[in-house]
Scaffold this motif. Structure first.
Motif, PDB file in Angstrom:
ATOM      1  N   GLY A  63      45.958  48.756  46.342  1.00 37.80           N
ATOM      2  CA  GLY A  63      46.879  47.626  46.369  1.00 37.80           C
ATOM      3  C   GLY A  63      48.241  48.002  46.923  1.00 37.80           C
ATOM      4  O   GLY A  63      48.871  47.211  47.637  1.00 37.80           O
ATOM      5  N   GLU A  64      48.711  49.220  46.633  1.00 35.69           N
ATOM      6  CA  GLU A  64      50.002  49.654  47.163  1.00 35.69           C
ATOM      7  C   GLU A  64      49.945  49.813  48.679  1.00 35.69           C
ATOM      8  O   GLU A  64      50.908  49.486  49.380  1.00 35.69           O
ATOM      9  CB  GLU A  64      50.420  50.967  46.511  1.00 35.69           C
ATOM     10  CG  GLU A  64      50.788  50.833  45.045  1.00 35.69           C
ATOM     11  CD  GLU A  64      51.518  52.046  44.532  1.00 35.69           C
ATOM     12  OE1 GLU A  64      52.090  52.780  45.362  1.00 35.69           O
ATOM     13  OE2 GLU A  64      51.526  52.259  43.309  1.00 35.69           O
ATOM     14  N   PHE A  88      59.461  39.284  44.030  1.00 29.82           N
ATOM     15  CA  PHE A  88      59.768  39.205  42.600  1.00 29.82           C
ATOM     16  C   PHE A  88      59.142  37.962  41.977  1.00 29.82           C
ATOM     17  O   PHE A  88      58.657  38.006  40.841  1.00 29.82           O
ATOM     18  CB  PHE A  88      61.275  39.198  42.381  1.00 29.82           C
ATOM     19  CG  PHE A  88      61.904  40.561  42.380  1.00 29.82           C
ATOM     20  CD1 PHE A  88      61.517  41.521  41.464  1.00 29.82           C
ATOM     21  CD2 PHE A  88      62.887  40.884  43.301  1.00 29.82           C
ATOM     22  CE1 PHE A  88      62.092  42.784  41.463  1.00 29.82           C
ATOM     23  CE2 PHE A  88      63.475  42.141  43.306  1.00 29.82           C
ATOM     24  CZ  PHE A  88      63.077  43.096  42.388  1.00 29.82           C
ATOM     25  N   LEU A  89      59.156  36.843  42.711  1.00 32.57           N
ATOM     26  CA  LEU A  89      58.535  35.626  42.194  1.00 32.57           C
ATOM     27  C   LEU A  89      57.025  35.800  42.055  1.00 32.57           C
ATOM     28  O   LEU A  89      56.431  35.374  41.056  1.00 32.57           O
ATOM     29  CB  LEU A  89      58.841  34.454  43.126  1.00 32.57           C
ATOM     30  CG  LEU A  89      58.216  33.112  42.761  1.00 32.57           C
ATOM     31  CD1 LEU A  89      58.706  32.644  41.392  1.00 32.57           C
ATOM     32  CD2 LEU A  89      58.524  32.063  43.825  1.00 32.57           C
ATOM     33  N   ALA A  90      56.397  36.432  43.040  1.00 31.34           N
ATOM     34  CA  ALA A  90      54.952  36.677  42.967  1.00 31.34           C
ATOM     35  C   ALA A  90      54.609  37.591  41.796  1.00 31.34           C
ATOM     36  O   ALA A  90      53.619  37.367  41.086  1.00 31.34           O
ATOM     37  CB  ALA A  90      54.467  37.291  44.279  1.00 31.34           C
ATOM     38  N   ALA A  91      55.440  38.606  41.567  1.00 33.47           N
ATOM     39  CA  ALA A  91      55.190  39.517  40.454  1.00 33.47           C
ATOM     40  C   ALA A  91      55.339  38.800  39.115  1.00 33.47           C
ATOM     41  O   ALA A  91      54.480  38.916  38.227  1.00 33.47           O
ATOM     42  CB  ALA A  91      56.138  40.707  40.529  1.00 33.47           C
ATOM     43  N   VAL A 110      40.231  36.734  36.221  1.00 35.19           N
ATOM     44  CA  VAL A 110      41.512  36.284  36.752  1.00 35.19           C
ATOM     45  C   VAL A 110      42.621  37.253  36.367  1.00 35.19           C
ATOM     46  O   VAL A 110      43.534  37.535  37.155  1.00 35.19           O
ATOM     47  CB  VAL A 110      41.831  34.863  36.237  1.00 35.19           C
ATOM     48  CG1 VAL A 110      43.207  34.412  36.718  1.00 35.19           C
ATOM     49  CG2 VAL A 110      40.757  33.892  36.682  1.00 35.19           C
ATOM     50  N   GLN A 111      42.535  37.812  35.161  1.00 37.85           N
ATOM     51  CA  GLN A 111      43.556  38.753  34.708  1.00 37.85           C
ATOM     52  C   GLN A 111      43.577  40.004  35.580  1.00 37.85           C
ATOM     53  O   GLN A 111      44.643  40.519  35.932  1.00 37.85           O
ATOM     54  CB  GLN A 111      43.325  39.144  33.247  1.00 37.85           C
ATOM     55  CG  GLN A 111      43.613  38.042  32.252  1.00 37.85           C
ATOM     56  CD  GLN A 111      42.485  37.027  32.154  1.00 37.85           C
ATOM     57  OE1 GLN A 111      41.435  37.191  32.782  1.00 37.85           O
ATOM     58  NE2 GLN A 111      42.684  35.981  31.368  1.00 37.85           N
ATOM     59  N   ASP A 112      42.393  40.509  35.948  1.00 36.92           N
ATOM     60  CA  ASP A 112      42.336  41.702  36.792  1.00 36.92           C
ATOM     61  C   ASP A 112      42.880  41.415  38.190  1.00 36.92           C
ATOM     62  O   ASP A 112      43.589  42.239  38.779  1.00 36.92           O
ATOM     63  CB  ASP A 112      40.899  42.215  36.892  1.00 36.92           C
ATOM     64  CG  ASP A 112      40.384  42.726  35.551  1.00 36.92           C
ATOM     65  OD1 ASP A 112      41.208  42.919  34.636  1.00 36.92           O
ATOM     66  OD2 ASP A 112      39.158  42.933  35.431  1.00 36.92           O
ATOM     67  N   LEU A 116      46.248  43.068  39.945  1.00 36.52           N
ATOM     68  CA  LEU A 116      46.305  43.690  41.266  1.00 36.52           C
ATOM     69  C   LEU A 116      47.396  43.050  42.124  1.00 36.52           C
ATOM     70  O   LEU A 116      48.159  43.758  42.797  1.00 36.52           O
ATOM     71  CB  LEU A 116      44.944  43.557  41.955  1.00 36.52           C
ATOM     72  CG  LEU A 116      44.821  44.177  43.349  1.00 36.52           C
ATOM     73  CD1 LEU A 116      45.116  45.666  43.306  1.00 36.52           C
ATOM     74  CD2 LEU A 116      43.429  43.924  43.921  1.00 36.52           C
ATOM     75  N   LEU A 117      47.500  41.718  42.086  1.00 31.61           N
ATOM     76  CA  LEU A 117      48.537  41.038  42.853  1.00 31.61           C
ATOM     77  C   LEU A 117      49.937  41.379  42.342  1.00 31.61           C
ATOM     78  O   LEU A 117      50.874  41.566  43.132  1.00 31.61           O
ATOM     79  CB  LEU A 117      48.323  39.521  42.793  1.00 31.61           C
ATOM     80  CG  LEU A 117      47.054  38.990  43.474  1.00 31.61           C
ATOM     81  CD1 LEU A 117      46.932  37.482  43.259  1.00 31.61           C
ATOM     82  CD2 LEU A 117      47.061  39.319  44.962  1.00 31.61           C
ATOM     83  N   GLY A 118      50.079  41.470  41.027  1.00 30.58           N
ATOM     84  CA  GLY A 118      51.372  41.838  40.466  1.00 30.58           C
ATOM     85  C   GLY A 118      51.782  43.239  40.846  1.00 30.58           C
ATOM     86  O   GLY A 118      52.947  43.494  41.166  1.00 30.58           O
ATOM     87  N   ASN A 119      50.822  44.159  40.828  1.00 30.55           N
ATOM     88  CA  ASN A 119      51.106  45.526  41.231  1.00 30.55           C
ATOM     89  C   ASN A 119      51.510  45.593  42.701  1.00 30.55           C
ATOM     90  O   ASN A 119      52.434  46.326  43.083  1.00 30.55           O
ATOM     91  CB  ASN A 119      49.879  46.399  40.979  1.00 30.55           C
ATOM     92  CG  ASN A 119      50.156  47.876  41.175  1.00 30.55           C
ATOM     93  OD1 ASN A 119      51.139  48.395  40.662  1.00 30.55           O
ATOM     94  ND2 ASN A 119      49.294  48.552  41.902  1.00 30.55           N
TER      95      ASN A 119
END
Length: 233
Positions: A63-64, A88-91, A110-112, A116-119
């Motif tokens: 993801g990074e 920041f909004l996406a995180a 959905v949590q996983d 990944l998107l937050g990371n």
């Protein structure tokens, strides 16, 4: 002279003569603290999302890499400020969604997916903040400002690394902390100036002139639009 441009103004005199410069510096300190806290805190907590630690870590590393590639387009099109706000909004949104038990979609939790998107969003915000800080700070003080911001980021990284204990004991509280902090950064960036198309300041006094000049440019464009829209007499 050098004194009139502000190149020799240091210490307490900056607080009196350049309040906008100081205000932007304080906000940068908060941004760097939060991005360090979120980046290291959630990166360490990312491995706790699944019983397969190696698989979770691999997803986080992939993801990074993807976030570094995808962050190029927003930085070039939107500019540094709006890109940081977007990340920041996406995180913050990803952390909020992770707090609720949504049913799986297509075999994926959905949590996983939000983890990944937050990371990825935090990683992109981390990289974008370097460029934004460089373009925002005057040349005469850039090195010292980066040292201050990196110190704040280091403190945030120490505290963030400890947040894995909170994540494993109370997941919702940890996610709420991440969401509130990243959401705060999103809001703080509204009062920060844009740097796209604006020359990098050399001395602190140019920070004051930059914001004033930007407002004058916006007012001039608005006046021109009103003249074009108004009917001719």
């Amino acid at each position: 002279s050098t004194q009139s441009t502000g190149a020799e103004i240091t210490g307490i005199n900056i607080l009196k003569l350049h309040p906008k410069f100081v205000r932007e510096l304080l906000i940068l300190i908060v941004l760097w603290f939060v991005v360090g806290f979120s980046y290291y805190g959630f990166s360490y907590s990312f491995s706790a999302l699944s019983s397969h630690i190696a698989l979770s870590t691999t997803y986080g590393a992939a993801g990074e890499i993807v976030s570094s590639l995808l962050s190029v387009a927003p930085l070039l099109i939107l500019g540094r400020k709006w890109s940081c706000q977007l990340f920041f909004l996406a995180a913050s949104s990803s952390f909020v969604v992770m707090m609720f038990p949504f049913p799986p979609i297509g075999g994926f939790k959905v949590q996983d997916l939000c983890a990944l998107l937050g990371n990825m969003a935090v990683s992109a915000a981390f990289a974008s903040l370097y460029l934004y800080t460089f373009e925002l700070t005057p040349t005469t003080h850039r090195g010292r400002i980066f040292n201050i911001c990196q110190f704040a980021c280091r403190i945030g990284s120490f505290l963030g690394a400890k947040s894995i204990t909170l994540y494993t004991s109370n997941r919702h509280v940890a996610l709420l902390v991440f969401a509130v902090l990243t959401g705060l950064c999103f809001l703080l960036l509204f009062i920060m100036p844009r740097t796209k198309g604006i020359p990098t300041p050399d001395v602190p006094i140019e920070v004051e002139r930059r914001s004033t000049k930007y407002r004058m440019q916006r007012k001039g464009r608005k006046d021109q639009e009103e003249e074009v829209a108004s009917p001719s007499g």
